[in-house]
Write a protein that holds these residues in place. Structure first.
Motif, PDB file in Angstrom:
ATOM      1  N   SER A 133     -69.621 -34.144 -43.911  1.00 19.82           N
ATOM      2  CA  SER A 133     -69.284 -32.911 -44.602  1.00 19.82           C
ATOM      3  C   SER A 133     -69.876 -32.858 -45.998  1.00 19.82           C
ATOM      4  CB  SER A 133     -67.752 -32.779 -44.692  1.00 19.82           C
ATOM      5  OG  SER A 133     -67.398 -31.645 -45.439  1.00 19.82           O
TER       6      SER A 133
ATOM      7  N   TYR B 255     -68.277 -30.923 -48.119  1.00 18.47           N
ATOM      8  CA  TYR B 255     -67.100 -30.494 -48.859  1.00 18.47           C
ATOM      9  C   TYR B 255     -66.364 -31.705 -49.408  1.00 18.47           C
ATOM     10  CZ  TYR B 255     -62.370 -28.690 -49.591  1.00 18.47           C
ATOM     11  OH  TYR B 255     -61.148 -28.372 -50.124  1.00 18.47           O
ATOM     12  N   ASP B 256     -66.203 -31.770 -50.723  1.00 15.50           N
ATOM     13  CA  ASP B 256     -65.640 -32.978 -51.332  1.00 15.50           C
ATOM     14  C   ASP B 256     -64.177 -33.197 -50.949  1.00 15.50           C
ATOM     15  OD1 ASP B 256     -65.365 -31.695 -54.779  1.00 15.50           O
ATOM     16  OD2 ASP B 256     -64.587 -30.954 -52.876  1.00 15.50           O
TER      17      ASP B 256
ATOM     18  N   GLU C 109     -62.963 -33.316 -48.136  1.00 13.96           N
ATOM     19  CA  GLU C 109     -62.873 -34.077 -46.891  1.00 13.96           C
ATOM     20  C   GLU C 109     -62.849 -35.588 -47.137  1.00 13.96           C
ATOM     21  OE1 GLU C 109     -62.662 -30.925 -44.228  1.00 13.96           O
ATOM     22  OE2 GLU C 109     -62.656 -33.049 -43.713  1.00 13.96           O
TER      23      GLU C 109
END
Length: 123
Positions: A104, A106-107, A109
């Protein structure tokens, strides 16, 4: 106790190269996707690259074709090779571990984070 320890940062001239390392402790490395993020002064943290359990990779458009992420499960380490460095690459580079099956950008996650290593690119 889980630890992620980055190293390899420093000062490099524009157009130069640098290799960052992140060694992990206290987690089963092969079960984690590993990502690199960076944060420049006064800016939000941004995604750089991620490598999945199986070695698939994803890069931010700004670093594609210049950065290479890789992993060595035996050494519990993820690497980020920076080539053709540019001043806009300056920032603190952080590695992160995601206990998921995908990979991902997206941090949110990511469960575990290192403290970061500073990269400065001079023009």
């Amino acid at each position: 106790q889980v630890q992620l320890v980055e190293s390899g940062g420093g000062l490099v001239q524009a157009g130069g190269s640098l290799r960052l390392s992140c060694t992990t402790y206290g987690l089963t490395f092969r079960n984690y996707a590993m990502g690199w993020f960076r944060q420049a002064p006064g800016k939000a943290r941004e995604f750089v690259a991620v490598i999945s359990l199986g070695g698939s990779t994803l890069y931010a458009d700004s670093v594609k074709d210049r950065f290479t992420i890789s992993r060595d499960n035996g050494k519990r380490t993820v690497y980020l090779q920076i080539d053709r460095a540019a001043p806009e690459d300056t920032g603190v580079y952080l590695c992160a571990a995601d206990n998921g099956q995908g990979y991902s950008a997206y941090d949110g996650e990511y469960e575990f984070w290192g403290q970061g290593t500073q990269v400065t690119v001079s023009s």
